[in-house]
Design a protein around this motif. Structure first.
Motif, PDB file in Angstrom:
ATOM      1  N   ASN A 189       0.776  -1.133  -0.378  1.00 16.10           N
ATOM      2  CA  ASN A 189      -0.154   0.520   0.411  1.00 16.10           C
ATOM      3  C   ASN A 189       1.013   1.260  -0.322  1.00 16.10           C
ATOM      4  OD1 ASN A 189       1.215  -0.558   2.355  1.00 16.10           O
ATOM      5  ND2 ASN A 189      -1.066  -0.110   3.485  1.00 16.10           N
TER       6      ASN A 189
ATOM      7  N   ASP B 135       3.122   4.893  -2.170  1.00 14.64           N
ATOM      8  CA  ASP B 135       2.236   5.725  -2.782  1.00 14.64           C
ATOM      9  C   ASP B 135       1.143   5.823  -4.554  1.00 14.64           C
ATOM     10  OD1 ASP B 135       2.025   8.983  -2.479  1.00 14.64           O
ATOM     11  OD2 ASP B 135       3.535   8.782  -4.214  1.00 14.64           O
ATOM     12  N   ARG B 136       0.198   6.397  -4.545  1.00 16.58           N
ATOM     13  CA  ARG B 136      -0.676   5.817  -5.286  1.00 16.58           C
ATOM     14  C   ARG B 136      -0.675   4.470  -4.970  1.00 16.58           C
ATOM     15  NH1 ARG B 136       1.862  10.256  -9.113  1.00 16.58           N
ATOM     16  NH2 ARG B 136       3.851  10.218  -8.246  1.00 16.58           N
ATOM     17  N   ASP B 137      -0.445   3.928  -6.683  1.00 15.41           N
ATOM     18  CA  ASP B 137      -0.151   2.159  -6.838  1.00 15.41           C
ATOM     19  C   ASP B 137       1.189   1.904  -6.641  1.00 15.41           C
ATOM     20  OD1 ASP B 137      -0.147   3.389  -9.259  1.00 15.41           O
ATOM     21  OD2 ASP B 137      -0.763   2.043 -10.227  1.00 15.41           O
ATOM     22  N   SER B 138       1.729   2.874  -6.342  1.00 13.19           N
ATOM     23  CA  SER B 138       3.339   1.431  -5.768  1.00 13.19           C
ATOM     24  C   SER B 138       3.209   0.315  -4.475  1.00 13.19           C
ATOM     25  CB  SER B 138       4.358   2.566  -5.013  1.00 13.19           C
ATOM     26  OG  SER B 138       4.372   4.213  -6.021  1.00 13.19           O
ATOM     27  N   GLN B 139       3.847  -0.677  -4.583  1.00 12.17           N
ATOM     28  CA  GLN B 139       4.054  -1.676  -4.445  1.00 12.17           C
ATOM     29  C   GLN B 139       4.888  -2.705  -4.315  1.00 12.17           C
ATOM     30  OE1 GLN B 139       0.142  -3.598  -4.252  1.00 12.17           O
ATOM     31  NE2 GLN B 139      -0.492  -2.641  -5.999  1.00 12.17           N
TER      32      GLN B 139
ATOM     33  N   GLN C 164       9.292  -0.658  -4.314  1.00 20.61           N
ATOM     34  CA  GLN C 164       8.024   0.864  -5.283  1.00 20.61           C
ATOM     35  C   GLN C 164       7.538   0.532  -6.431  1.00 20.61           C
ATOM     36  OE1 GLN C 164       5.214   2.522  -2.312  1.00 20.61           O
ATOM     37  NE2 GLN C 164       6.201  -0.010  -2.519  1.00 20.61           N
TER      38      GLN C 164
ATOM     39  N   ARG D 197       5.127   0.473  -9.736  1.00 20.18           N
ATOM     40  CA  ARG D 197       4.022   1.117  -9.651  1.00 20.18           C
ATOM     41  C   ARG D 197       2.679   0.567 -11.105  1.00 20.18           C
ATOM     42  NH1 ARG D 197       2.531   7.044 -10.658  1.00 20.18           N
ATOM     43  NH2 ARG D 197       1.129   6.800 -11.028  1.00 20.18           N
TER      44      ARG D 197
ATOM     45  N   SER E 207       0.867   0.742 -12.546  1.00 21.15           N
ATOM     46  CA  SER E 207      -0.112   1.924 -13.909  1.00 21.15           C
ATOM     47  C   SER E 207       1.088   1.890 -15.095  1.00 21.15           C
ATOM     48  CB  SER E 207      -0.768   3.431 -13.248  1.00 21.15           C
ATOM     49  OG  SER E 207       0.434   3.798 -12.598  1.00 21.15           O
ATOM     50  N   GLN E 208       2.330   1.697 -14.560  1.00 19.13           N
ATOM     51  CA  GLN E 208       3.988   2.277 -14.923  1.00 19.13           C
ATOM     52  C   GLN E 208       4.549   1.120 -15.548  1.00 19.13           C
ATOM     53  OE1 GLN E 208       4.292   5.715 -15.310  1.00 19.13           O
ATOM     54  NE2 GLN E 208       2.556   6.030 -14.099  1.00 19.13           N
TER      55      GLN E 208
END
Length: 351
Positions: free
Chosen positions: A118, A120-124, A128, A130, A132-133
Motif C-alpha cells: 500500500n 504511494d498511489r499504486d506503488s507496491q 515500489q 507501479r 500503472s507504469q
C-alpha cells in the motif's frame, strides 16, 4: 512477458540466515520489526574477507564508492531475506555483484526492504513499482523475484551502469522525486550483498581529502587478490629487455583486474609484446600498467576509481602462460618503470 527464474528456497534462506547473524552482530540489533537507522560519515575502509587459515581468499569482489553520509541500519529477518532474494536473482542472471548492491540499496530507500502492498498511489513491493507504469500486475510487483528481475531488466539498459554512481543508476531505473536519497545506502547494501554472494567488499572511498588522506583511508588496492611473483628487475632470457620491468600475478585467464587507485586511462588496447594492456595516470601523478589482458574494459580518457574492473587477465603478447603483468612508472612510456612492490607499499598495500 518472460517468467522470472525460479530460485530454490534453500538457496534463499541459507544466505539470508548468515546475513542476519552478521548484521545483528555488527549493528547490535535485536531482530525487531523496525530499522534503527543513523547517519555516519562516509565509509573510509577496505574490507577483505579471509579464509579460516588467515589467508586472503581470491573471491568475487564488491566495489563500493559511497557518496556522502552513510546510514548504519539494523535489519530484521524479513528484511535480510528480501535482500538475499534481490542478490540471488542477480546471481542467476550472471550479473556482477555491483548490480545487486544498486538494487538492494534502491529497495532500502524505496521500502526499507519490506514487501509493501500500500505505497504511494499504486506503488507496491520492494521497489515500489507501479502497475500503472508497466512494471507488472499488483501480484507480480509484490513477488520479490519478479520485482527484482524487472529492476535488473531496466538496470542493464543503462550504458556503463557498473561504472557510474549508485544514485545515478538507481534514478535511471526508478525515476524518484528524491534522486540523491539512494546514495546513503551504498555501504550497508554492500555488506549485505557481500555476505550473500560470498564476496569481499573492496573499495570504500574517503569523501574528500588530499592524496595522503586517501592513502590512509585505504583508497589504494592490489590489482588482483593474490600475491605477485617474479621479482622486479629479475634478469634472464624470459624478458625481451633482459630484465623484468614489473611483477607478475599468476592468475587464470578471465580473472578481473582492478585499478589500484583513482586514475585516468591514457592507453587501452594492443601494446605489442605487452599484448592487450591498460596504462593509467594515477591521481598522484604516477602511472601504472596492466598487461597481457584477454579483455580491455576501459577507453582512453576514461576516469576510473580504485577497485574498478578495467579488464580481464589473459595470455596475450609475449608470454609463456596466463598472468597479469603489473608495472609502476614515473611516466607513461616503457623504460620509466620503478619498483612496483615499493610503490604499492608506500600507498599502504602489500602485493
Amino acid at each position: 512477458m518472460r517468467k522470472a527464474p525460479l530460485i530454490g528456497i534453500a538457496v534463499l534462506l541459507s544466505p539470508a540466515i548468515a546475513v542476519l547473524a552478521l548484521v545483528l552482530l555488527l549493528a547490535g540489533a535485536s531482530g525487531s520489526d523496525t530499522s534503527d537507522m543513523s547517519a555516519t560519515a562516509a565509509s573510509q575502509c577496505v574490507v577483505k574477507a579471509s579464509t579460516a587459515d588467515g589467508q586472503t581468499a581470491q573471491r568475487p569482489q564488491v566495489p563500493l564508492s559511497p557518496r556522502g553520509d552513510q546510514t548504519q541500519p539494523s535489519w530484521n529477518e524479513e528484511q535480510t531475506k528480501n535482500a538475499a532474494v534481490i542478490t540471488n536473482v542477480a546471481r542467476t542472471r550472471n550479473l556482477k555483484p555491483r548490480a545487486a548492491v544498486i538494487a538492494v540499496a534502491t529497495a532500502m530507500q524505496e521500502s526499507t526492504l519490506r514487501n509493501l502492498h500500500n505505497g504511494d498511489r499504486d506503488s507496491q513491493g520492494l521497489f515500489q513499482q507501479r502497475p500503472s507504469q508497466g512494471w507488472g500486475t499488483a501480484a507480480q510487483v509484490t513477488d520479490p523475484i519478479h520485482a527484482s528481475n524487472k529492476f535488473y531488466d531496466a538496470l542493464v539498459k543503462i550504458p556503463n551502469w557498473d561504472a557510474k554512481d549508485l544514485a545515478h543508476v538507481a534514478q535511471g531505473v526508478q525515476r524518484s522525486g528524491f534522486p540523491d536519497a539512494y546514495a546513503k545506502w551504498e555501504t550497508s547494501a554492500g555488506k549485505l550483498v557481500a555476505q550473500v554472494w560470498g564476496a569481499d567488499v573492496i573499495d570504500c572511498e574517503q569523501a574528500g581529502g588530499d592524496g595522503n588522506a586517501a592513502k590512509a583511508s585505504g583508497a589504494w588496492q592490489s590489482p588482483v587478490g593474490i600475491k605477485a611473483t617474479h621479482n622486479y628487475q629479475a634478469g634472464g632470457s624470459m624478458w625481451s629487455s633482459g630484465r623484468h620491468t614489473g611483477v607478475d600475478f599468476p592468475v587464470a585467464t578471465g580473472t578481473e583486474v582492478h585499478a589500484v587507485g583513482n586514475a585516468t586511462v591514457i592507453e587501452a588496447g594492443w601494446g605489442g609484446r605487452y599484448g592487450n594492456n591498460v596504462v593509467l595516470k594515477m591521481s598522484d601523478g604516477s602511472y601504472t600498467q596492466y598487461a597481457h589482458l584477454s579483455r580491455v574494459d576501459v577507453k582512453n580518457g576514461q576516469a576510473v576509481k580504485a577497485g574498478q574492473v578495467i579488464g580481464l587477465s589473459g595470455a596475450t603478447g609475449n608470454v609463456t602462460g596466463p598472468h597479469l603483468h603489473f608495472e609502476a612508472r614515473t611516466g607513461p612510456a616503457y623504460g620509466s618503470d620503478i619498483d612496483p612492490v615499493k610503490y604499492m607499499r608506500e600507498r599502504g598495500i602489500t602485493i
